[in-house]
Design a protein around this motif. Structure first.
Motif, PDB file in Angstrom:
ATOM      1  N   MET A   1     -68.494  62.278  27.206  1.00 57.33           N
ATOM      2  CA  MET A   1     -67.156  61.765  26.960  1.00 57.33           C
ATOM      3  C   MET A   1     -66.633  62.381  25.664  1.00 57.33           C
ATOM      4  SD  MET A   1     -65.997  57.780  26.674  1.00 57.33           S
ATOM      5  CE  MET A   1     -66.303  57.379  28.360  1.00 57.33           C
ATOM      6  N   SER A   2     -65.408  62.842  25.643  1.00 53.64           N
ATOM      7  CA  SER A   2     -64.857  63.467  24.445  1.00 53.64           C
ATOM      8  C   SER A   2     -64.488  62.409  23.416  1.00 53.64           C
ATOM      9  CB  SER A   2     -63.607  64.282  24.822  1.00 53.64           C
ATOM     10  OG  SER A   2     -62.530  63.420  25.086  1.00 53.64           O
ATOM     11  N   PRO A   3     -64.350  62.808  22.133  1.00 52.74           N
ATOM     12  CA  PRO A   3     -63.969  61.847  21.106  1.00 52.74           C
ATOM     13  C   PRO A   3     -62.642  61.155  21.402  1.00 52.74           C
ATOM     14  CG  PRO A   3     -64.781  63.859  20.094  1.00 52.74           C
ATOM     15  CD  PRO A   3     -64.675  64.109  21.575  1.00 52.74           C
ATOM     16  N   VAL A   4     -61.712  61.859  22.040  1.00 49.99           N
ATOM     17  CA  VAL A   4     -60.431  61.238  22.364  1.00 49.99           C
ATOM     18  C   VAL A   4     -60.644  60.102  23.351  1.00 49.99           C
ATOM     19  CG1 VAL A   4     -58.197  61.604  23.439  1.00 49.99           C
ATOM     20  CG2 VAL A   4     -59.064  63.269  21.825  1.00 49.99           C
ATOM     21  N   ASP A   5     -61.460  60.328  24.381  1.00 50.91           N
ATOM     22  CA  ASP A   5     -61.729  59.277  25.355  1.00 50.91           C
ATOM     23  C   ASP A   5     -62.487  58.117  24.713  1.00 50.91           C
ATOM     24  OD1 ASP A   5     -62.345  61.598  28.053  1.00 50.91           O
ATOM     25  OD2 ASP A   5     -60.494  60.665  27.400  1.00 50.91           O
ATOM     26  N   GLU A   6     -63.386  58.421  23.807  1.00 56.09           N
ATOM     27  CA  GLU A   6     -64.157  57.374  23.141  1.00 56.09           C
ATOM     28  C   GLU A   6     -63.270  56.447  22.325  1.00 56.09           C
ATOM     29  OE1 GLU A   6     -68.273  59.905  22.671  1.00 56.09           O
ATOM     30  OE2 GLU A   6     -67.185  59.309  20.895  1.00 56.09           O
ATOM     31  N   ARG A   7     -62.142  56.950  21.906  1.00 55.04           N
ATOM     32  CA  ARG A   7     -61.208  56.120  21.144  1.00 55.04           C
ATOM     33  C   ARG A   7     -60.688  54.971  21.996  1.00 55.04           C
ATOM     34  NH1 ARG A   7     -58.377  58.755  16.534  1.00 55.04           N
ATOM     35  NH2 ARG A   7     -57.131  56.906  16.779  1.00 55.04           N
ATOM     36  N   GLY A   8     -60.740  55.158  23.309  1.00 54.18           N
ATOM     37  CA  GLY A   8     -60.240  54.113  24.196  1.00 54.18           C
ATOM     38  C   GLY A   8     -58.760  53.871  24.011  1.00 54.18           C
ATOM     39  N   ALA A   9     -58.020  54.915  23.657  1.00 60.76           N
ATOM     40  CA  ALA A   9     -56.591  54.769  23.418  1.00 60.76           C
ATOM     41  C   ALA A   9     -55.882  54.292  24.666  1.00 60.76           C
ATOM     42  CB  ALA A   9     -55.998  56.095  22.963  1.00 60.76           C
ATOM     43  N   SER A  10     -54.932  53.405  24.465  1.00 61.81           N
ATOM     44  CA  SER A  10     -54.079  52.953  25.554  1.00 61.81           C
ATOM     45  C   SER A  10     -52.629  53.125  25.123  1.00 61.81           C
ATOM     46  CB  SER A  10     -54.355  51.482  25.889  1.00 61.81           C
ATOM     47  OG  SER A  10     -53.881  50.650  24.866  1.00 61.81           O
ATOM     48  N   ALA A  11     -51.736  53.051  26.085  1.00 53.86           N
ATOM     49  CA  ALA A  11     -50.314  53.211  25.798  1.00 53.86           C
ATOM     50  C   ALA A  11     -49.858  52.248  24.704  1.00 53.86           C
ATOM     51  CB  ALA A  11     -49.497  53.009  27.067  1.00 53.86           C
ATOM     52  N   GLY A  12     -50.384  51.046  24.727  1.00 53.47           N
ATOM     53  CA  GLY A  12     -50.003  50.054  23.722  1.00 53.47           C
ATOM     54  C   GLY A  12     -50.477  50.370  22.318  1.00 53.47           C
ATOM     55  N   ASP A  13     -51.441  51.280  22.190  1.00 56.73           N
ATOM     56  CA  ASP A  13     -51.991  51.655  20.883  1.00 56.73           C
ATOM     57  C   ASP A  13     -51.255  52.815  20.224  1.00 56.73           C
ATOM     58  OD1 ASP A  13     -54.139  49.862  21.301  1.00 56.73           O
ATOM     59  OD2 ASP A  13     -55.327  51.429  22.281  1.00 56.73           O
ATOM     60  N   MET A  14     -50.501  53.556  20.999  1.00 56.22           N
ATOM     61  CA  MET A  14     -50.031  54.852  20.522  1.00 56.22           C
ATOM     62  C   MET A  14     -48.999  54.783  19.399  1.00 56.22           C
ATOM     63  SD  MET A  14     -52.112  56.755  21.964  1.00 56.22           S
ATOM     64  CE  MET A  14     -51.501  58.378  21.556  1.00 56.22           C
ATOM     65  N   ARG A  15     -48.128  53.813  19.423  1.00 53.77           N
ATOM     66  CA  ARG A  15     -47.159  53.703  18.325  1.00 53.77           C
ATOM     67  C   ARG A  15     -47.874  53.438  17.007  1.00 53.77           C
ATOM     68  NH1 ARG A  15     -41.295  51.083  18.325  1.00 53.77           N
ATOM     69  NH2 ARG A  15     -40.934  53.185  19.013  1.00 53.77           N
ATOM     70  N   SER A  16     -48.838  52.522  17.013  1.00 53.43           N
ATOM     71  CA  SER A  16     -49.574  52.233  15.777  1.00 53.43           C
ATOM     72  C   SER A  16     -50.492  53.393  15.404  1.00 53.43           C
ATOM     73  CB  SER A  16     -50.346  50.916  15.886  1.00 53.43           C
ATOM     74  OG  SER A  16     -51.313  50.992  16.892  1.00 53.43           O
ATOM     75  N   CYS A  17     -51.001  54.109  16.387  1.00 50.10           N
ATOM     76  CA  CYS A  17     -51.808  55.294  16.116  1.00 50.10           C
ATOM     77  C   CYS A  17     -50.968  56.339  15.382  1.00 50.10           C
ATOM     78  CB  CYS A  17     -52.369  55.857  17.413  1.00 50.10           C
ATOM     79  SG  CYS A  17     -53.387  57.322  17.203  1.00 50.10           S
ATOM     80  N   ALA A  18     -49.768  56.578  15.863  1.00 50.68           N
ATOM     81  CA  ALA A  18     -48.869  57.537  15.214  1.00 50.68           C
ATOM     82  C   ALA A  18     -48.510  57.071  13.809  1.00 50.68           C
ATOM     83  CB  ALA A  18     -47.605  57.738  16.052  1.00 50.68           C
ATOM     84  N   ALA A  92     -58.000  63.010  34.713  1.00 46.43           N
ATOM     85  CA  ALA A  92     -58.722  64.237  35.040  1.00 46.43           C
ATOM     86  C   ALA A  92     -57.811  65.455  34.901  1.00 46.43           C
ATOM     87  CB  ALA A  92     -59.293  64.149  36.450  1.00 46.43           C
ATOM     88  N   CYS A  93     -56.569  65.317  35.309  1.00 45.41           N
ATOM     89  CA  CYS A  93     -55.605  66.411  35.238  1.00 45.41           C
ATOM     90  C   CYS A  93     -55.213  66.712  33.793  1.00 45.41           C
ATOM     91  CB  CYS A  93     -54.371  66.069  36.065  1.00 45.41           C
ATOM     92  SG  CYS A  93     -53.074  67.317  35.995  1.00 45.41           S
ATOM     93  N   PHE A  94     -54.837  65.686  33.049  1.00 40.86           N
ATOM     94  CA  PHE A  94     -54.343  65.856  31.687  1.00 40.86           C
ATOM     95  C   PHE A  94     -55.452  65.933  30.643  1.00 40.86           C
ATOM     96  CE2 PHE A  94     -50.371  63.911  33.415  1.00 40.86           C
ATOM     97  CZ  PHE A  94     -49.486  64.898  33.018  1.00 40.86           C
ATOM     98  N   GLY A  95     -56.618  65.376  30.946  1.00 40.49           N
ATOM     99  CA  GLY A  95     -57.697  65.343  29.963  1.00 40.49           C
ATOM    100  C   GLY A  95     -57.450  64.341  28.854  1.00 40.49           C
ATOM    101  N   GLN A  96     -56.558  63.393  29.092  1.00 38.71           N
ATOM    102  CA  GLN A  96     -56.183  62.384  28.092  1.00 38.71           C
ATOM    103  C   GLN A  96     -56.052  61.027  28.770  1.00 38.71           C
ATOM    104  OE1 GLN A  96     -56.095  63.412  25.025  1.00 38.71           O
ATOM    105  NE2 GLN A  96     -56.095  65.572  25.547  1.00 38.71           N
ATOM    106  N   PRO A  97     -56.212  59.943  28.002  1.00 36.56           N
ATOM    107  CA  PRO A  97     -56.044  58.609  28.585  1.00 36.56           C
ATOM    108  C   PRO A  97     -54.593  58.144  28.669  1.00 36.56           C
ATOM    109  CG  PRO A  97     -56.813  58.431  26.323  1.00 36.56           C
ATOM    110  CD  PRO A  97     -56.785  59.901  26.662  1.00 36.56           C
ATOM    111  N   VAL A  98     -53.710  58.779  27.900  1.00 40.59           N
ATOM    112  CA  VAL A  98     -52.306  58.352  27.831  1.00 40.59           C
ATOM    113  C   VAL A  98     -51.383  59.563  27.880  1.00 40.59           C
ATOM    114  CG1 VAL A  98     -52.762  56.229  26.545  1.00 40.59           C
ATOM    115  CG2 VAL A  98     -52.307  58.338  25.310  1.00 40.59           C
ATOM    116  N   ALA A  99     -50.135  59.298  28.212  1.00 39.48           N
ATOM    117  CA  ALA A  99     -49.096  60.332  28.217  1.00 39.48           C
ATOM    118  C   ALA A  99     -47.765  59.613  27.999  1.00 39.48           C
ATOM    119  CB  ALA A  99     -49.109  61.089  29.540  1.00 39.48           C
ATOM    120  N   VAL A 100     -46.679  60.352  28.102  1.00 45.01           N
ATOM    121  CA  VAL A 100     -45.351  59.739  28.025  1.00 45.01           C
ATOM    122  C   VAL A 100     -44.613  59.994  29.330  1.00 45.01           C
ATOM    123  CG1 VAL A 100     -45.124  59.814  25.507  1.00 45.01           C
ATOM    124  CG2 VAL A 100     -44.313  61.745  26.862  1.00 45.01           C
ATOM    125  N   ARG A 101     -43.848  58.997  29.746  1.00 45.58           N
ATOM    126  CA  ARG A 101     -42.993  59.137  30.928  1.00 45.58           C
ATOM    127  C   ARG A 101     -41.553  59.220  30.435  1.00 45.58           C
ATOM    128  NH1 ARG A 101     -44.569  55.115  34.173  1.00 45.58           N
ATOM    129  NH2 ARG A 101     -45.899  56.512  35.346  1.00 45.58           N
TER     130      ARG A 101
END
Length: 143
Positions: A1-18, A92-101
């Motif tokens: 598992m990559s470090p990004v996936d290990e972070r367990g980031a979710s859409a709800g976390d991204m604003r505070s992450c930024a 699997a396609c993006f290699g990330q747990p989150v994206a923007v719509r």
């Protein structure tokens, strides 16, 4: 598992992450990371600095993720996007747990775009250009 996936980031976390990334980076430097479209030039400069500094991707992955969160948050604030959690196939396609719509329903991967800038470099991977040519933006800036 990559470090990004290990972070367990979710859409709800991204604003505070930024926001946390911006606070850490601007505490030591006077970088104009104000969520403006113009600030994406600063992100290009920062990623290029990581590349030129000889940073191995694995060593700078957390910083790249923070920069990707920032770019995504610019899309949220300026282009009308929203953070979304990706399903297993999308991950699997993006290699990330989150994206923007985007308002038109298209899904974009700002974290992956930052990683591409690091891996490939050059003006073709500019994050400012990515924003300016992005399909599906809202016509007016969103506060």
């Amino acid at each position: 598992m990559s470090p990004v996936d290990e972070r367990g980031a979710s859409a709800g976390d991204m604003r505070s992450c930024a926001a946390g990334f911006v606070a850490r980076v601007t505490a030591r430097n006077r970088l104009p990371l104000d969520y403006s479209v113009a600030s994406l030039r600063v992100v290009d400069f920062l990623v290029d600095g990581l590349r030129k500094g000889g940073g191995e991707r694995e060593r700078v992955l957390e910083t790249l993720f923070g920069l990707g969160a920032y770019v995504g948050e610019v899309l949220v604030r300026r282009a009308g996007a929203e953070w979304v959690d990706l399903d297993a196939d999308q991950r699997a396609c993006f290699g990330q747990p989150v994206a923007v719509r985007m308002p038109d329903g298209r899904v974009w991967n700002p974290v992956g775009k930052v990683q591409n800038r690091f891996d490939l470099g050059g003006p073709g991977e500019s994050l400012r250009t990515f924003y300016l040519t992005l399909h599906g933006r809202a016509r007016r800036a969103v506060a």
